[in-house]
Design a protein around this motif. Structure first.
Motif: not given
Length: 337
Positions: A113-131
């Motif tokens: 996620m850090s790579e994608l956010l720093d590279g401007g590839e994503i604006d937001a995240v949907v998490l799944s499989g929380t614990f």
């Protein structure tokens, strides 16, 4: 036919081009009456913002990232597949795209996620499989990244959690199944679930307990494999020959229990699954439908507002948690009069 433009929307709504842009990109700053007028014009004209052009204007990618779980075979994984499919379709309706990424662990996912956010590839995240103790939610909150979780926090009072989440009321689903089993099969209604300690599994067991109370039957335990469930159910049928129904925490467990009943000639055992997978439908087993399409719609509503077409800051009073009510699908032996 020429596609409608932002100028067309502005003309129909009787506002400026900038106001239309504000409604699309930062709806929270627009007066409610004006926003509703613009949204109505957008809907009537069938206008859809062009994601690439908007990215250049706003320096946003118009993309939401979601982790793609490793393929593990089995039966119940189809629910998450349906969720991702529905999320992609509904995000597209809002002019957003979905980016799938792989990760082997929570820490690996944080790095991705850090790579994608720093590279401007994503604006937001949907998490799944929380614990419980999920480090991803803390990391995203610390970085002030817009995100929503499919799955509750599983710690303390879920309603006080600071981040946004949507989940299915598992206890409500098994409560429906247990009540139907009691009315249809009567006598002894047991539960086949996973080992204790799983937030999802414990929640589903709770519905069975709340429905039947002290009158409930035996509680069986098995890992989420057909062979394990088959063995556990076979043992239970020997020890409890009057067992009339089994409410199961998943379709995988339900199929194992159903096969054990066939092996034992216990054709009267009524089995209820959870997930309403194609496998359960093919075997005519009753099952709890999670409605992943509603979960996807809820996730986007929490992330983007009721009708927004961009991820951004939402007003503090915006809804933060959504619980989807599942539905029991009755078929086969459970449907017989």
């Amino acid at each position: 036919m020429k596609a409608p433009t932002v100028e067309d929307v502005a003309r129909v709504a009787g506002v400026s081009r900038q106001t239309v842009s504000n409604v699309i990109n930062t709806p929270a700053i627009v007066r409610e009456a004006t926003r509703e007028r613009v949204e109505r014009a957008i809907s009537d004209l069938g206008y859809r913002p062009h994601a690439a052009a908007r990215s250049l204007r706003t320096r946003r990618s118009s993309t939401i990232g979601i982790h793609l779980d490793p393929y593990a075979g089995g039966i119940s994984g189809v629910v998450l597949d349906r969720f991702v499919h529905a999320l992609t379709e509904r995000a597209d309706d809002r002019g957003m795209r979905i980016l799938l990424y792989a990760a082997r662990s929570a820490q690996d996912e944080i790095s991705r996620m850090s790579e994608l956010l720093d590279g401007g590839e994503i604006d937001a995240v949907v998490l799944s499989g929380t614990f419980q103790g999920d480090p991803r939610t803390e990391w995203l909150s610390h970085r002030d990244v817009p995100f929503v979780a499919f799955g509750r926090p599983w710690a303390g009072d879920d309603e006080t959690a600071q981040h946004r989440w949507v989940d299915v009321d598992g206890a409500a689903g098994t409560r429906q199944a247990a009540q139907h089993a009691r009315d249809r099969a009567g006598r002894l209604v047991g539960f086949l679930g996973w080992p204790s300690g799983s937030g999802t599994g414990d929640d589903r067991e709770r519905g069975w307990i709340e429905s039947l109370g002290a009158a409930r039957g035996p509680r069986l335990v098995a890992e989420d494999r057909v062979t394990a469930a088959r063995a556990a159910a076979a043992d239970a049928l020997e020890r409890h020959p009057h067992l009339s129904a089994l409410v199961c925490a998943s379709d995988t467990l339900a199929i194992g229990a159903h096969l054990a009943a066939i092996d034992a000639g216990h054709t009267g055992l009524v089995v209820y699954g959870f997930d309403n997978t194609p496998a359960a439908e093919a075997m005519e087993l009753s099952s709890v439908e999670q409605r992943p399409e509603q979960v996807a719609a809820g996730a986007l509503r929490l992330l983007m507002g009721e009708s927004g077409s961009a991820v951004g800051d939402l007003p503090p009073e915006t809804q933060r948690h959504i619980i989807i009510e599942p539905a029991l699908v009755v078929r086969g032996a459970a449907a017989a009069p």
